[in-house]
Structure formats: C-alpha cells, structure tokens
Motif scaffolding. Structure first.
Motif, PDB file in Angstrom:
ATOM      1  N   ASP C  62     -13.582  50.057  52.473  1.00 47.67           N
ATOM      2  CA  ASP C  62     -13.034  48.792  52.009  1.00 47.67           C
ATOM      3  C   ASP C  62     -11.618  48.575  52.528  1.00 47.67           C
ATOM      4  OD1 ASP C  62     -11.780  50.686  50.524  1.00 47.67           O
ATOM      5  OD2 ASP C  62     -11.876  49.553  48.631  1.00 47.67           O
ATOM      6  N   ARG C  63     -11.125  49.562  53.248  1.00 52.07           N
ATOM      7  CA  ARG C  63      -9.784  49.403  53.833  1.00 52.07           C
ATOM      8  C   ARG C  63      -9.852  49.702  55.316  1.00 52.07           C
ATOM      9  NH1 ARG C  63      -5.847  50.947  49.249  1.00 52.07           N
ATOM     10  NH2 ARG C  63      -7.324  50.898  47.544  1.00 52.07           N
ATOM     11  N   VAL C  64      -9.135  48.866  56.069  1.00 52.80           N
ATOM     12  CA  VAL C  64      -9.130  49.123  57.496  1.00 52.80           C
ATOM     13  C   VAL C  64      -7.780  48.708  58.090  1.00 52.80           C
ATOM     14  CG1 VAL C  64     -10.136  46.903  58.154  1.00 52.80           C
ATOM     15  CG2 VAL C  64     -10.499  48.858  59.620  1.00 52.80           C
ATOM     16  N   VAL C  65      -7.349  49.485  59.075  1.00 56.71           N
ATOM     17  CA  VAL C  65      -6.117  49.143  59.799  1.00 56.71           C
ATOM     18  C   VAL C  65      -6.519  48.777  61.214  1.00 56.71           C
ATOM     19  CG1 VAL C  65      -4.001  50.076  60.788  1.00 56.71           C
ATOM     20  CG2 VAL C  65      -4.619  50.625  58.432  1.00 56.71           C
ATOM     21  N   MET C  66      -6.106  47.576  61.640  1.00 60.80           N
ATOM     22  CA  MET C  66      -6.411  47.091  62.988  1.00 60.80           C
ATOM     23  C   MET C  66      -5.176  47.252  63.842  1.00 60.80           C
ATOM     24  SD  MET C  66      -8.897  45.180  64.258  1.00 60.80           S
ATOM     25  CE  MET C  66      -7.657  44.534  65.359  1.00 60.80           C
ATOM     26  N   ALA C  67      -5.291  47.769  65.033  1.00 62.10           N
ATOM     27  CA  ALA C  67      -4.138  47.805  65.932  1.00 62.10           C
ATOM     28  C   ALA C  67      -4.467  46.984  67.158  1.00 62.10           C
ATOM     29  CB  ALA C  67      -3.813  49.240  66.319  1.00 62.10           C
ATOM     30  N   CYS C  68      -3.679  45.935  67.385  1.00 63.81           N
ATOM     31  CA  CYS C  68      -3.936  45.110  68.557  1.00 63.81           C
ATOM     32  C   CYS C  68      -2.625  44.544  69.079  1.00 63.81           C
ATOM     33  CB  CYS C  68      -4.939  44.002  68.233  1.00 63.81           C
ATOM     34  SG  CYS C  68      -4.275  42.721  67.191  1.00 63.81           S
ATOM     35  N   SER C  69      -2.702  43.813  70.178  1.00 63.28           N
ATOM     36  CA  SER C  69      -1.456  43.388  70.813  1.00 63.28           C
ATOM     37  C   SER C  69      -0.930  42.078  70.247  1.00 63.28           C
ATOM     38  CB  SER C  69      -1.667  43.249  72.314  1.00 63.28           C
ATOM     39  OG  SER C  69      -2.690  42.303  72.545  1.00 63.28           O
ATOM     40  N   LYS C  70      -1.754  41.265  69.677  1.00 60.98           N
ATOM     41  CA  LYS C  70      -1.296  39.972  69.168  1.00 60.98           C
ATOM     42  C   LYS C  70      -1.728  39.787  67.711  1.00 60.98           C
ATOM     43  CE  LYS C  70       0.040  37.223  72.859  1.00 60.98           C
ATOM     44  NZ  LYS C  70       1.310  36.910  73.151  1.00 60.98           N
ATOM     45  N   PRO C  71      -1.130  40.521  66.800  1.00 61.14           N
ATOM     46  CA  PRO C  71      -1.557  40.444  65.403  1.00 61.14           C
ATOM     47  C   PRO C  71      -1.428  39.023  64.845  1.00 61.14           C
ATOM     48  CG  PRO C  71       0.560  41.570  65.586  1.00 61.14           C
ATOM     49  CD  PRO C  71       0.044  41.371  66.974  1.00 61.14           C
ATOM     50  N   GLU C  72      -0.456  38.258  65.375  1.00 64.86           N
ATOM     51  CA  GLU C  72      -0.254  36.921  64.816  1.00 64.86           C
ATOM     52  C   GLU C  72      -1.446  36.023  65.146  1.00 64.86           C
ATOM     53  OE1 GLU C  72       1.431  38.396  67.118  1.00 64.86           O
ATOM     54  OE2 GLU C  72       1.890  37.075  68.789  1.00 64.86           O
ATOM     55  N   LEU C  73      -2.176  36.349  66.234  1.00 65.25           N
ATOM     56  CA  LEU C  73      -3.345  35.541  66.587  1.00 65.25           C
ATOM     57  C   LEU C  73      -4.584  35.999  65.838  1.00 65.25           C
ATOM     58  CD1 LEU C  73      -3.235  34.891  70.416  1.00 65.25           C
ATOM     59  CD2 LEU C  73      -2.594  33.430  68.505  1.00 65.25           C
ATOM     60  N   PHE C  74      -4.786  37.307  65.847  1.00 61.25           N
ATOM     61  CA  PHE C  74      -6.018  37.809  65.300  1.00 61.25           C
ATOM     62  C   PHE C  74      -5.960  37.981  63.778  1.00 61.25           C
ATOM     63  CE2 PHE C  74      -9.119  41.361  64.575  1.00 61.25           C
ATOM     64  CZ  PHE C  74     -10.245  40.567  64.763  1.00 61.25           C
ATOM     65  N   GLY C  75      -4.755  38.237  63.273  1.00 66.09           N
ATOM     66  CA  GLY C  75      -4.599  38.524  61.844  1.00 66.09           C
ATOM     67  C   GLY C  75      -5.288  37.530  60.928  1.00 66.09           C
ATOM     68  N   PRO C  76      -4.923  36.242  61.035  1.00 67.27           N
ATOM     69  CA  PRO C  76      -5.524  35.275  60.117  1.00 67.27           C
ATOM     70  C   PRO C  76      -7.057  35.218  60.230  1.00 67.27           C
ATOM     71  CG  PRO C  76      -3.604  34.318  61.197  1.00 67.27           C
ATOM     72  CD  PRO C  76      -3.874  35.633  61.863  1.00 67.27           C
ATOM     73  N   THR C  77      -7.584  35.276  61.466  1.00 70.32           N
ATOM     74  CA  THR C  77      -9.034  35.243  61.662  1.00 70.32           C
ATOM     75  C   THR C  77      -9.687  36.438  60.970  1.00 70.32           C
ATOM     76  OG1 THR C  77      -8.411  34.614  63.886  1.00 70.32           O
ATOM     77  CG2 THR C  77     -10.773  34.878  63.469  1.00 70.32           C
ATOM     78  N   PHE C  78      -9.077  37.584  61.150  1.00 76.96           N
ATOM     79  CA  PHE C  78      -9.629  38.814  60.623  1.00 76.96           C
ATOM     80  C   PHE C  78      -9.658  38.785  59.088  1.00 76.96           C
ATOM     81  CE2 PHE C  78      -8.952  43.495  59.706  1.00 76.96           C
ATOM     82  CZ  PHE C  78     -10.273  43.832  59.913  1.00 76.96           C
ATOM     83  N   LYS C  79      -8.551  38.295  58.505  1.00 77.55           N
ATOM     84  CA  LYS C  79      -8.497  38.258  57.035  1.00 77.55           C
ATOM     85  C   LYS C  79      -9.553  37.297  56.478  1.00 77.55           C
ATOM     86  CE  LYS C  79      -4.372  40.487  56.196  1.00 77.55           C
ATOM     87  NZ  LYS C  79      -3.309  40.789  55.267  1.00 77.55           N
TER      88      LYS C  79
END
Ligand SMILES: Cc1cc2nc3c(=O)[nH]c(=O)nc-3n(C[C@H](O)[C@H](O)[C@H](O)COP(=O)(O)OP(=O)(O)OC[C@H]3O[C@@H](n4cnc5c(N)ncnc54)[C@H](O)[C@@H]3O)c2cc1C
Ligand code: SF4
Ligand code: SF4
Lengths: 289, 137, 564
Positions: C62-79
């Motif tokens: 139920d918990r995950v840490v994503m590491a990527c180069s553009k968190p500001e782009l992917f973050g909202p989509t992922f959440k």
C-alpha cells in the motif's frame, strides 16, 4: 597609521600640487605616507586585450614590491589607482595569468595587498568625522563640484569604490571640510582622457560639456582627484574659450589642495600657482587666503 | 549600399580575431545601441560603437578599420558598465586598435614627432603614456 | 508494517538517461524493508502505470516510492491513479532524481540513493488518516483578486461551487483597478472591470476575504486546511455602510501607493470609489492617531460607530478541495535603477503612474500634468524594456505587455495633448495579439516617433529630463530634453510570492514567478495536485492572456470536483 604610497610619474612633475598637498595633509591628519621604494610607472592604462600580459607586469611589480614593504597601498592619481587595483584583482582571480605574471616579473605575488585610493583612506581609515574635527579654516559657502571621472568608478565590480551611477564619497568629503558640494550630472562622465593627445578637440568638447554643466548647477570651482582630468579640465580652458565664447572659465582644484586649505596648512605649501586657472582670486574673494 | 553575405564572409577571420583579443562574443550583441547612447565621444565618431560591433560581426573588415570610432574611444567604460548583455565594448575597441597596430607595417595612429614642443611641454606624462599605449605599436 | 515498493523510471531526460534502475536496486540491496520493481519502459506510459498496479496488487503493497526525473509531471497523474485503485495517495511519494552529465559517477549515484532512502524512510513514517477516507471538499480558494482571480472565481461560482476569494488589499480588482484605458480597444478599464468586481461581490457562491493573507496551508487535494490572517482594518466592516465620510474628513494626506506616489491618499481609505467591498481601512503607519496619539476625526464623523482603533488581526481556518494562486505582479522599482537616477529625477514616472495620471479618478482627474509643477508636458519620452531583457543587470525576460501599453500611453497622451510630442525608445516591438499590430501601426501613423534603441542615461539638467538614447536606425546617439519620461519597467512577481509558494509547497523560478507543471501541456497546473496557478503570478502577460488562464484554471478545478 601608516600606508604605502605610490605617487606615480605625473605627481612627481606636472601634478606636484596634488602630491605635495596630499603629503602635507597626511601629516596634519596624523597618518604616514611611506613612499614605495624604487617604484616605476604603472603603465597609465589597464590593458584591455586579453592577451596583453606584458602590460600587467609593471603594475604587478609595483604590487609585489608593496607586499614586501607593507600591506596597504594608496595612490592619489585615479589612473594609477585604476591600473593597480584592476591588476591586483586579476592576480587574485585568474590563476593562470597570475602564474604567467609571476614568472615574468620573477617575483611571487598572490594579490594580497590592499589597494585604496587616498579618498578611501580619508573615509574609512581616518574618518570624515575626524577630518571635520581637524578643520582650521572655514570654507563655508565655497560651492565646489566634485568631478569623479571614469577611473575611480568603472568597472564598478572591480573598483568597488562607490555607486557607479550616483557616487557620494566625494560629496561626503567636501561636506567634511565644510564646502558646499554641487551635484551635477556630468560628474561621472569622461574628461576625454588620453584623447587630449589623440584627438585634442574631442577632449576639449568633453571638458566643455562637464564644466558648463558644473557652472549651470552653481559651482564656483571643480575639484578632481586625477592629473589627467585636471589637465583636460584646467589646462584646456583656453582651447574651450576659443571654441565656445560663452564659457566664462572656472578654477579646477585638486581635492588635496582643498583639504590642505581646510586643515589650515600654509597656502604656499598648496602650490596653487601650478593650477592653470588660478584659484587664488576666487579663494581671496571668499576670504580664504 | 549592398553587402553580400555568405558563410565565408560573416564572422570571418577578422571577426574572430576581434573576439579573441577582446574575449567578447560579437553574436551576443542586441544592437540596442545603449553603448552608443552613453558614449561621451560618440559625437565625434563616424560609426557608433554598436555599429562597429555589427560591422565586425558581419566581417566588414575594411569598413571597420577605416572608421574612426575605435581611435576616438576614450576607454571610459561607460558603455561596458551599462551594456545589458554584459559585453565589454571597450575591450572590443581595443581589439580593433590592436588589429591595426599589430600589423607588420606598424600603422601607428599617433606620430610623436608631430606633437609640438609647446604641447609636449604642457601635457602631463599620464596623458602621453596612456595615449602611446592606445595609439602606437 | 509491510514493505515499501520502490519503482525506478528509466526514462530519458534532455538526452541523458537516468541511472540504470538495476544499479540503483543493487544499491538498495541491504534494505530488507523494500521491494523494488524494475520496469524497462517509462513508468508514465500506459504499460508503466499498469505494471505498477500489478506490482502493488501482486505484492499486497500500500506504499510505494517512485523515483523519476520529472516528479512535477508524473506526480499528480500517479496520485490520481492510486486513488482510482482505492489506495491512499498520501502514503506514497514521487521523488525527483536528476541525472547529471557524469551520471555514472559514484557521487551522483550516492546522492540519488540518498534521496531514495530518505524518501523510503519518510513514507514509512506516514500514518494512514484515522477512520474512513476523509471527504473530498468541493469548495475552492482563489488567492489574489486581480482580474485573473476574479475571472476564475466567477467561473467556479457559476459552476455552482463555493469559492473563497482572498486578497491582501482591502478590495479586489488588482492592477487593473489602477489602469485608465486598455489596449487594444482603448476602452475604459473601470467600465470593463467594475461589472466584474460587482458581480464577484454579489455572487451567491463567492465569499470575499479581503485585507487578508495566507498564514499556512496543510493537507492535500480535496482537503486543504488553510489558515488565513485577516489584518486589522480598524473599521468594523459589519457596521460600516461605506458612506465615505471618514475619508473625506481625514486630515492626513500622504503620497499614496495606489496613486504610485504621484497623488495623495488618506490614512483611512478605500482603493477607489467603486471599490468592492466598499469598506475602508486605516493605515496605522500614517494615521495621526496611531502615530501621534491624537486626532480620532474619523471616529467622530462616523455615523454608525464603525471605527475601532483597538481592532486586532484575526485568524480564520477554512477547508477547501482546490486552490488557485493568482497573486499577480509588481513593477521593478525605478528607485533601483541607477542610470535612470534611482527614482530621484523629477518627472520620471513608471507606467502605472502614467495610468493614474490619465485616469479620471486619478490625482489630476485625467489631465496629463507632470508631477513636479503641474505643467502640461510637451515633449514626453517613453522608454520600453526598462529592467527587462537585461540579463546582465536586471531581468533577462521580456515583460510582454510593455510594447503594447507604451503605444497605448503615447496614443492617449497625443489624444489629450494635441501639440505634444511623444517619443518611444524600443528595442523590438512585440505585438502578437489579435489586433495588436494594427494598434501599434495606428499609433505610428498618428505621429508617435519610434526611436529604435535603448536609453543609457537620464538626468535632470536645466529644468529638463535629459535623455541619452540611441536611434540605431540612423546609427546615432540621440539627446532629448524632455518634460516628462515614462519608464515601462519590468513586471516582477508580486512581493511575497516566493514565501506564499513555500507555504503551498509549489515551485517558483529564480525570479519568484510560480512554475507550472510543464510550460506547454500543463500551463495552469502546479507541481501539487489540486493547486493551480494563473495570470501574472506565473509570468508577465496582458489581460487577455491572464483571463484565458483564469478560465483555464477554473475549468481544471471544475473537472477535478466533478470526479468526486
Ligand atoms: C502600466 C501597465 C499598463 C497595462 N495596460 C494594459 C492594457 O491596457 N491592456 C492589457 O491587456 N493589459 C495591460 N496591462 C497588464 C495587466 O495589468 C495585467 O495583465 C493584469 O493586471 C494581471 O492581472 P492579475 O490578476 O494576474 O494580477 P494583478 O492585477 O497584479 O492582481 C493580483 C492580485 O493579487 C493580490 N495579491 C498579491 N499577492 C497576494 C498574497 N500574497 N495574498 C493575497 N493576495 C495577494 C493583489 O493584491 C492583487 O489584487 C498593463 C500593465 C501595466 C503595468
Ligand atoms: S549596449 Fe551591448 S548589447 Fe547593446 S548594442 Fe552595445 S554592445 Fe550591443
Ligand atoms: S569606452 Fe570608448 S566606446 Fe565605450 S563609452 Fe567610452 S569612449 Fe565610448
């Protein structure tokens, strides 16, 4: 308080009035100017070509010698100040050039001498307040326009002297000796510099623009820190008058002469006879002689 | 009135030499004219400093070397201190002077012999020395 | 607690690939509390998102840490995806790891590992909110009541959502309230703005919280908790009827900020006669009672007893589901521009001051009179790009509105002073909007003299403002002895924008403009889900662009609310 003093060529000859008065004032204010031994000409122009290391050798040698004899080096002449200060900065910041220069002058200098103009000594080391306390002759009512010229101010990041567009140190100095500083827009403009040799009429026009602006703003005299400015503003007034018959003339007085006057030094020591436009009639009229 | 522009002419050897001696990038110039606007001697120049920069970039060596701009320049740094692109125009002027003075023919701008006795009597060393520095090889 | 999933994205960034996910996973080998997923496609792709879902479901994570180069782009989509899968997005994190040129260097790898490990520890510390899922609050807050914030508020209100509109000034309208007429139509700014401010004030779904600033923000999309500080107005707005008697009788006259220092204001004031809300505040810094201890004239004249010198700041807390930031711009201070006299040269004013000079409600009732002596200036110089497009000394960017408003100023001046001459120093003319180029051309044909060049220096001499500029079209230096000079100074973020952004955890650029998630495809999203930005707070622009962004941000919020 002791400072190493680099007079420079012109102060030994044509600008004795700047030099003599500067030395006398130092005595009167209780600080010592120790003349750098065996000094040579600084070159009178900071080389602007990136590959001209040769021209950096004379000022570098002056600095390296200063390091051997003390820690703070001062000048009266703005041009020497500019050349030495910029060279010092370059030696501090550019390792590659530093090594080249050191090899060339066969000395090891790292840029760690402090270079101050005499005006800065007055402000930061002596303090304008103490000068105010030492004033013996009241110059109240003498309206003087301070001419900064280029060399003290630019390039501002390197000279670290004052605000390049609206400097005030000269005015503060004048106030400390009770003169009335006259603000005028041309105070940061160029006197024509070495164009007095290359294109004399151009330098004459530069000087005219400066002086007419000072006059228009109510100046009775203009003061300078630089023998080159002094030459263009003072000695060229004959030429100015030939080109502009509305030009009434105005005395140009070295700042050290004004300081000496205020400190009550004997007038003979201030060598006013060396100024081309004789300031004595004005000073007489103001009851200062 | 017409100039031909081609790969070989623009930013040619002359332009590059000016850039090398001055350490400035001629392409960076905005052509805003701020340098010319603040120059205290531009009244006596045939081309404004900004035009000299443009001509130099275009590789117009002859036109540049024939104008008086860089000889008139007083190295006052007023242009340099206000250039929005941080170009040191005074260095560009010096570079062009040196392009001439470093030629084999040693084309000095100032002939010491021509200066009058009376003038030499009056003028302070500082003016002479800096003048020679700027105008002779 | 179960393991924390770690997902590494292998995507490319500006030509440089990220660390090889396998190398990173190798670096995390020692940790027993993590479960890595190596996926060789960018995780933002459809297959990537699906792979994460399967990975989490398959391993009961139920918990995950994503590491990527553009968190500001992917973050909202992922959440958003997490929420759709029925997971709690606050238990997961998206971290940014940036590759460098020497990305294979062990220093960079250690740095990236460090970021990831810290992220894992942080996620492990997080606790699921107590009880059931918190309800999603379908109520929005708009910060900044300029034309952008007003536009967004009206849209949201019309959409049926409740809106809280916060502005730190006593009334809404922003900079547009100071404008006289607006390009490209030259219609009266107040005539276009007032209907909007009135509509906002009367809107059943919009609540104005003016003279207020954001104190703190916590929570996340659907449930932000915002603490607001309502500044003491020293006037009880409940009692005040807005009659204006106090302002009329107040004896203190000081240069007013709203009038850009060229006209007086009172210590008790409203921004304009049509202000919304039309309630005054006392500026304690200049009020005679606050500074000298006596006066109280306003108290005496007020018919409803609304003056309250003892009022203090109050705090309110509000829950909202989404926030739009529209805090607008300030102008670069002319007092900081040395070559133009540090603001000390008389009759050198900035563009907003010219707007006030030309406004019927301004200090000269709309007559063009220069501040120093009230004379009508006959030679007026307008200078564009002041402190803009000047990477060496000031702002490197183009302020976008100045070409147009300078042309507008010169035209309005010529319309009022027929024998006057207008000169405009410009570097380029940027008139890309609809009808804009035609507007400029008409100005030129009406006799404005455009001079192509910058102005190096301004100073006072002989009773004039002497202007040293260049006309690069003739190649010459130009000197003009002007009667008045108008500087089109750079638009900069409004004071305090950076601090506000920090409270909201959204990004700013090096100047303090709010940064959008991505300049092309996500122009009004911030890097935080549920927080949007619009108008000049994001970068300089004119009213048309600003309004479009206000509309866009409002529609984003409506779409967000519609999903819940
Ligand atoms: C001289 C001049 C003339 C112009 N003329 C025109 C024209 O003719 N036509 C045209 O299209 N455009 C013109 N413009 C551009 C126009 O002014 C802007 O595009 C527009 O005003 C931007 O609106 P905004 O709402 O984004 O920002 P603003 O108008 O600046 O509004 C921002 C609001 O946010 C508030 N605020 C700021 N910070 C906070 C905070 N921390 N907390 C709470 N509230 C805060 C402010 O008080 C203000 O009310 C001109 C600009 C200038 C400088
Ligand atoms: S001021 Fe600088 S950018 Fe402008 S024309 Fe001169 S050199 Fe070019
Ligand atoms: S340095 Fe030369 S070109 Fe530049 S402003 Fe001075 S005189 Fe003009």
């Amino acid at each position: 308080m002791e400072f190493l003093y680099f007079p420079g060529c012109t102060l030994y000859t044509k600008a004795k009035n700047l030099d003599e008065a500067g030395r006398e004032c130092a005595k009167a204010l209780g600080f010592e100017l120790k003349e750098l031994s065996n000094w040579t000409c600084c070159g009178a122009a900071f080389p602007l070509a990136k590959d001209n290391i040769m021209a950096l050798a004379p000022p570098a040698r002056i600095l390296a010698k200063a390091k051997e004899e003390g820690s703070t080096l001062t000048t009266l002449c703005s041009v020497c100040f500019n050349v030495i200060k910029r060279t010092n900065r370059l030696i501090q910041e550019d390792e590659e050039k530093r090594e080249k220069i050191n090899t060339f002058i066969e000395m090891d200098y790292q840029g760690d001498v402090r270079v101050l103009h005499y005006l800065e000594i007055l402000k930061r080391e002596v303090g304008f307040e103490s000068i105010r306390g030492a004033v013996k002759r009241d110059l109240q009512g003498l309206k003087v326009a301070p001419f900064y010229g280029c060399m003290l101010l630019r390039p501002a990041e390197e000279m670290e002297f004052d605000d390049k567009e609206a400097p005030t140190i000269f005015e503060e100095f004048l106030e400390s000796i009770a003169c009335e500083p006259v603000d005028f827009p041309y105070k940061i403009e160029c006197c024509g510099a070495f164009q007095s040799v290359g294109a004399p009429e151009v330098a004459t026009e530069c000087a005219y623009a400066i002086l007419i602006s000072a006059l228009r703003n109510g100046a009775e005299a203009v003061t300078t820190t630089c023998p080159l400015c002094q030459f263009n503003l003072d000695s060229k007034q004959k030429e100015i008058r030939e080109r502009h018959n509305d030009f009434p003339g105005i005395p140009i007085i070295y700042f050290t002469q004004l300081l000496g006057l205020a400190l009550g030094l004997p007038v003979e020591k201030l060598e006013f006879h060396r100024n081309d436009v004789d300031p004595r009639p004005l000073l007489e009229k103001k009851g200062l002689l | 009135m017409k100039i031909e522009i081609s790969r070989g002419k623009v930013h040619n050897e002359f332009s590059q030499k000016v850039e090398e001696i001055s350490g400035q990038n001629l392409f960076a110039c905005y052509q805003c004219g701020n340098c010319t606007a603040g120059c205290p001697v531009s009244f006596a120049m045939d081309l404004g400093p900004h035009q000299v920069i443009r001509y130099s970039l275009l590789g117009l060596e002859k036109e540049v070397l024939e104008c008086n701009t860089f000889w008139m320049c007083a190295s006052c740094l007023q242009c340099t201190s206000r250039c929005p692109k941080g170009l040191d125009i005074a260095r560009i002027m010096e570079a062009i002077r040196l392009v001439i003075l470093r030629k084999k023919e040693r084309l000095d701008h100032l002939e010491v012999a021509e200066l009058s006795e009376e003038f030499l009597e009056r003028v302070p060393q500082i003016a002479l020395i800096s003048g020679f520095r700027k105008f002779t090889s | 607690m179960g393991k924390v999933g770690v997902v590494m994205c292998p995507c490319e960034l500006e030509g440089m690939t990220l660390f090889d996910p396998e190398v990173l996973v190798e670096g995390l080998k020692g940790r027993k509390d993590v479960l890595p997923l190596i996926h060789h496609q960018p995780v933002c792709s459809e297959s990537g998102v699906e792979a994460i879902r399967a990975f989490m479901e398959g391993n009961g994570l139920d918990r995950v840490v994503m590491a990527c180069s553009k968190p500001e782009l992917f973050g909202p989509t992922f959440k958003k995806a997490l929420r759709q899968w029925g997971l709690n997005p606050s238990l997961s994190g998206v971290l940014g790891i940036r590759p460098t040129a020497e990305r294979k260097g062990s220093d960079d790898l250690q740095e990236a590992l460090h970021v990831i490990e810290e992220g894992i520890d942080e996620i492990k510390r997080r606790k699921p909110a107590k009880g059931e899922k918190t309800p999603f609050v379908k109520r929005a807050m708009v910060i900044g009541g300029g034309i952008t914030g007003i536009t967004a508020s009206i849209d949201l209100g019309n959409g049926g959502y409740e809106v809280l509109l916060v502005d730190r000034l006593p009334s809404i309208g922003g900079r547009m309230l100071q404008l006289s007429e607006t390009f490209p139509t030259l219609d009266c700014a107040q005539c276009t703005l007032t209907p909007k401010t009135v509509e906002t004030g009367q809107h059943p779904h919009i609540r104005l919280i003016t003279y207020a600033e954001i104190e703190s923000v916590s929570g996340e999309v659907g449930n932000f908790l915002v603490k607001i500080r309502r500044k003491a107005a020293y006037v009880d707005w409940e009692k005040c009827t807005g009659c204006g008697l106090c302002q009329e009788k107040c004896p203190s006259k000081v240069p007013s900020e709203f009038e850009r220092g060229i006209g007086p204001g009172k210590a008790i004031y409203t921004l304009s006669p049509q202000a919304v809300p039309n309630k005054p505040v006392i500026n304690p810094e200049v009020c005679r009672y606050f500074t000298e201890g006596k006066c109280r004239v306003c108290e005496k004249v007020c018919l409803t007893d609304a003056i309250d010198y003892a009022q203090e700041d109050t705090f309110i807390e509000e829950r909202v589901g989404a926030i739009i930031v529209a805090t607008g711009f300030d102008l670069y201070r002319k007092e900081d521009i040395g070559e133009y006299g540090y603001g000390d040269v008389p009759d050198v004013i900035d563009g907003l001051a010219f707007e006030r000079l030309n406004s019927a409600s301004g200090p000269t009732a709309g007559e063009i009179r220069r501040p120093s002596d009230g004379h009508i200036p006959k030679e007026v110089v307008f200078i564009q790009c002041v402190a803009s497009r000047d990477p060496e000394r000031y702002m490197p960017y183009c302020s976008r509105a100045c070409c147009m408003y300078t042309a507008k100023h010169a035209r309005l001046y010529k319309h009022k002073v027929h024998d006057g001459h207008a000169y405009i120093f410009y570097m380029d003319i940027r008139s890309m909007g609809k009808g804009y180029e035609e507007f400029i051309q008409q100005g030129m044909e009406e006799g404005i003299l455009y001079l192509r060049g910058r102005v190096s220096r301004l100073f006072r001499d002989n009773g004039h403002v002497v202007v040293w500029g260049a006309d690069t079209l003739t190649g010459k230096k130009v000197e003009i002895a002007a009667d008045m000079v108008v500087l089109a100074t750079a638009m900069i973020p409004s004071r305090g924008a950076k601090e506000l952004a920090e409270k909201l955890h959204i990004g700013t650029d090096e100047y303090g403009f709010l940064t959008e998630a991505q300049c092309k495809l996500y122009p009004v999203e911030s890097g935080v889900e549920g927080i949007y930005l619009a108008g000049c707070a994001q970068g300089p622009k004119d009213i048309a662009d600003t309004v479009a962004q206000g509309n866009a941000a409002a529609s984003k919020v409506q779409a967000l609310f519609a999903q819940h």
